[in-house]
Design a protein around this motif. Sequence first.
Motif, mmCIF file in Angstrom:
data_model
loop_
_atom_site.group_PDB
_atom_site.id
_atom_site.type_symbol
_atom_site.label_atom_id
_atom_site.label_comp_id
_atom_site.label_asym_id
_atom_site.label_seq_id
_atom_site.Cartn_x
_atom_site.Cartn_y
_atom_site.Cartn_z
ATOM 1 N N MET A 1 41.943 -79.847 -54.547
ATOM 2 C CA MET A 1 40.601 -80.194 -55.005
ATOM 3 C C MET A 1 40.494 -80.098 -56.523
ATOM 4 O O MET A 1 39.849 -80.943 -57.146
ATOM 5 C CB MET A 1 39.569 -79.303 -54.317
ATOM 6 C CG MET A 1 39.433 -79.617 -52.834
ATOM 7 S SD MET A 1 38.336 -78.497 -51.961
ATOM 8 C CE MET A 1 36.757 -78.991 -52.629
ATOM 9 N N ASN A 2 41.122 -79.090 -57.121
ATOM 10 C CA ASN A 2 41.121 -78.983 -58.585
ATOM 11 C C ASN A 2 41.817 -80.175 -59.216
ATOM 12 O O ASN A 2 41.375 -80.688 -60.253
ATOM 13 C CB ASN A 2 41.775 -77.674 -59.029
ATOM 14 C CG ASN A 2 40.869 -76.482 -58.840
ATOM 15 O OD1 ASN A 2 39.660 -76.600 -58.906
ATOM 16 N ND2 ASN A 2 41.474 -75.323 -58.606
ATOM 17 N N GLY A 3 42.895 -80.633 -58.600
ATOM 18 C CA GLY A 3 43.582 -81.822 -59.092
ATOM 19 C C GLY A 3 42.707 -83.060 -58.998
ATOM 20 O O GLY A 3 42.695 -83.901 -59.910
ATOM 21 N N MET A 4 41.958 -83.171 -57.894
ATOM 22 C CA MET A 4 41.060 -84.313 -57.723
ATOM 23 C C MET A 4 39.955 -84.289 -58.775
ATOM 24 O O MET A 4 39.593 -85.326 -59.335
ATOM 25 C CB MET A 4 40.458 -84.303 -56.314
ATOM 26 C CG MET A 4 41.476 -84.543 -55.213
ATOM 27 S SD MET A 4 40.770 -84.358 -53.563
ATOM 28 C CE MET A 4 39.901 -85.934 -53.427
ATOM 29 N N ILE A 5 39.423 -83.106 -59.046
ATOM 30 C CA ILE A 5 38.369 -82.970 -60.053
ATOM 31 C C ILE A 5 38.893 -83.359 -61.426
ATOM 32 O O ILE A 5 38.250 -84.123 -62.157
ATOM 33 C CB ILE A 5 37.818 -81.525 -60.065
ATOM 34 C CG1 ILE A 5 37.053 -81.252 -58.774
ATOM 35 C CG2 ILE A 5 36.947 -81.285 -61.291
ATOM 36 C CD1 ILE A 5 36.736 -79.783 -58.552
ATOM 37 N N LYS A 6 40.072 -82.856 -61.772
ATOM 38 C CA LYS A 6 40.680 -83.172 -63.067
ATOM 39 C C LYS A 6 40.893 -84.678 -63.208
ATOM 40 O O LYS A 6 40.601 -85.270 -64.253
ATOM 41 C CB LYS A 6 42.006 -82.439 -63.207
ATOM 42 C CG LYS A 6 42.701 -82.690 -64.512
ATOM 43 C CD LYS A 6 44.024 -81.959 -64.585
ATOM 44 C CE LYS A 6 44.740 -82.327 -65.863
ATOM 45 N NZ LYS A 6 46.097 -81.819 -65.903
ATOM 46 N N GLN A 7 41.376 -85.299 -62.143
ATOM 47 C CA GLN A 7 41.654 -86.730 -62.161
ATOM 48 C C GLN A 7 40.367 -87.527 -62.408
ATOM 49 O O GLN A 7 40.345 -88.466 -63.208
ATOM 50 C CB GLN A 7 42.284 -87.135 -60.834
ATOM 51 C CG GLN A 7 42.747 -88.550 -60.753
ATOM 52 C CD GLN A 7 43.382 -88.830 -59.399
ATOM 53 O OE1 GLN A 7 42.913 -88.361 -58.364
ATOM 54 N NE2 GLN A 7 44.458 -89.595 -59.413
ATOM 55 N N ARG A 8 39.299 -87.134 -61.753
ATOM 56 C CA ARG A 8 38.041 -87.856 -61.928
ATOM 57 C C ARG A 8 37.443 -87.647 -63.309
ATOM 58 O O ARG A 8 36.882 -88.554 -63.901
ATOM 59 C CB ARG A 8 37.043 -87.471 -60.842
ATOM 60 C CG ARG A 8 37.207 -88.390 -59.639
ATOM 61 C CD ARG A 8 37.544 -87.625 -58.401
ATOM 62 N NE ARG A 8 37.887 -88.516 -57.302
ATOM 63 C CZ ARG A 8 39.113 -88.595 -56.815
ATOM 64 N NH1 ARG A 8 40.096 -87.910 -57.350
ATOM 65 N NH2 ARG A 8 39.358 -89.362 -55.776
ATOM 66 N N ARG A 9 37.573 -86.428 -63.830
ATOM 67 C CA ARG A 9 37.069 -86.168 -65.185
ATOM 68 C C ARG A 9 37.817 -87.008 -66.206
ATOM 69 O O ARG A 9 37.210 -87.536 -67.145
ATOM 70 C CB ARG A 9 37.187 -84.691 -65.521
ATOM 71 C CG ARG A 9 36.148 -83.856 -64.830
ATOM 72 C CD ARG A 9 36.193 -82.425 -65.252
ATOM 73 N NE ARG A 9 35.120 -81.675 -64.590
ATOM 74 C CZ ARG A 9 35.168 -80.389 -64.328
ATOM 75 N NH1 ARG A 9 36.216 -79.680 -64.696
ATOM 76 N NH2 ARG A 9 34.171 -79.805 -63.719
ATOM 77 N N GLU A 10 39.124 -87.123 -66.037
ATOM 78 C CA GLU A 10 39.915 -87.950 -66.952
ATOM 79 C C GLU A 10 39.509 -89.415 -66.843
ATOM 80 O O GLU A 10 39.442 -90.119 -67.854
ATOM 81 C CB GLU A 10 41.399 -87.779 -66.652
ATOM 82 C CG GLU A 10 41.946 -86.421 -67.054
ATOM 83 C CD GLU A 10 43.375 -86.176 -66.590
ATOM 84 O OE1 GLU A 10 43.946 -87.022 -65.861
ATOM 85 O OE2 GLU A 10 43.926 -85.121 -66.948
ATOM 86 N N SER A 11 39.225 -89.863 -65.634
ATOM 87 C CA SER A 11 38.791 -91.249 -65.449
ATOM 88 C C SER A 11 37.452 -91.497 -66.127
ATOM 89 O O SER A 11 37.247 -92.542 -66.754
ATOM 90 C CB SER A 11 38.678 -91.576 -63.954
ATOM 91 O OG SER A 11 39.937 -91.540 -63.347
ATOM 92 N N ILE A 12 36.547 -90.534 -66.025
ATOM 93 C CA ILE A 12 35.236 -90.668 -66.654
ATOM 94 C C ILE A 12 35.402 -90.781 -68.167
ATOM 95 O O ILE A 12 34.787 -91.641 -68.817
ATOM 96 C CB ILE A 12 34.332 -89.475 -66.285
ATOM 97 C CG1 ILE A 12 33.921 -89.564 -64.819
ATOM 98 C CG2 ILE A 12 33.093 -89.431 -67.182
ATOM 99 C CD1 ILE A 12 33.246 -88.309 -64.291
ATOM 100 N N GLU A 13 36.239 -89.914 -68.728
ATOM 101 C CA GLU A 13 36.473 -89.955 -70.180
ATOM 102 C C GLU A 13 37.059 -91.292 -70.611
ATOM 103 O O GLU A 13 36.699 -91.833 -71.648
ATOM 104 C CB GLU A 13 37.404 -88.822 -70.595
ATOM 105 C CG GLU A 13 36.758 -87.460 -70.556
ATOM 106 C CD GLU A 13 37.733 -86.348 -70.919
ATOM 107 O OE1 GLU A 13 38.796 -86.643 -71.516
ATOM 108 O OE2 GLU A 13 37.434 -85.183 -70.611
ATOM 109 N N MET A 14 37.976 -91.815 -69.805
ATOM 110 C CA MET A 14 38.613 -93.080 -70.140
ATOM 111 C C MET A 14 37.590 -94.219 -70.165
ATOM 112 O O MET A 14 37.615 -95.067 -71.047
ATOM 113 C CB MET A 14 39.690 -93.405 -69.096
ATOM 114 C CG MET A 14 41.065 -93.493 -69.678
ATOM 115 S SD MET A 14 42.351 -93.748 -68.440
ATOM 116 C CE MET A 14 41.740 -94.996 -67.372
ATOM 117 N N TYR A 15 36.703 -94.235 -69.203
ATOM 118 C CA TYR A 15 35.748 -95.342 -69.094
ATOM 119 C C TYR A 15 34.587 -95.205 -70.056
ATOM 120 O O TYR A 15 33.896 -96.169 -70.340
ATOM 121 C CB TYR A 15 35.259 -95.486 -67.663
ATOM 122 C CG TYR A 15 36.336 -96.053 -66.768
ATOM 123 C CD1 TYR A 15 36.752 -97.369 -66.905
ATOM 124 C CD2 TYR A 15 36.950 -95.265 -65.811
ATOM 125 C CE1 TYR A 15 37.741 -97.885 -66.110
ATOM 126 C CE2 TYR A 15 37.953 -95.784 -65.001
ATOM 127 C CZ TYR A 15 38.349 -97.085 -65.148
ATOM 128 O OH TYR A 15 39.334 -97.601 -64.367
#
Length: 72
Positions: free
Chosen positions: A57-71
């Motif tokens: 779950m921590n990995g999923m959260i990190k992945q989504r946060r990075e995606s948000i920053e990218m977009y």
Amino acid sequence: MLRARLSDALKDSMRAGEERKVGTIRLVLAAMKSKDIEARPSGNTEGIGDPEILQMMNGMIKQRRESIEMYE
């Protein structure tokens, strides 16, 4: 146990009609099922434990946060 809490949260969200929560919990449960399947060849037939679920779950959260920053 996290697995039971997630299942209960899914049922409660479905009853309340909270579509966003239902979708999010289903996404987590699908990832958990995938990790369970990956763990089977190593002799783990009961599925991953709470520490592995939290790590996933921590990995999923990190992945989504990075995606948000990218977009943004």
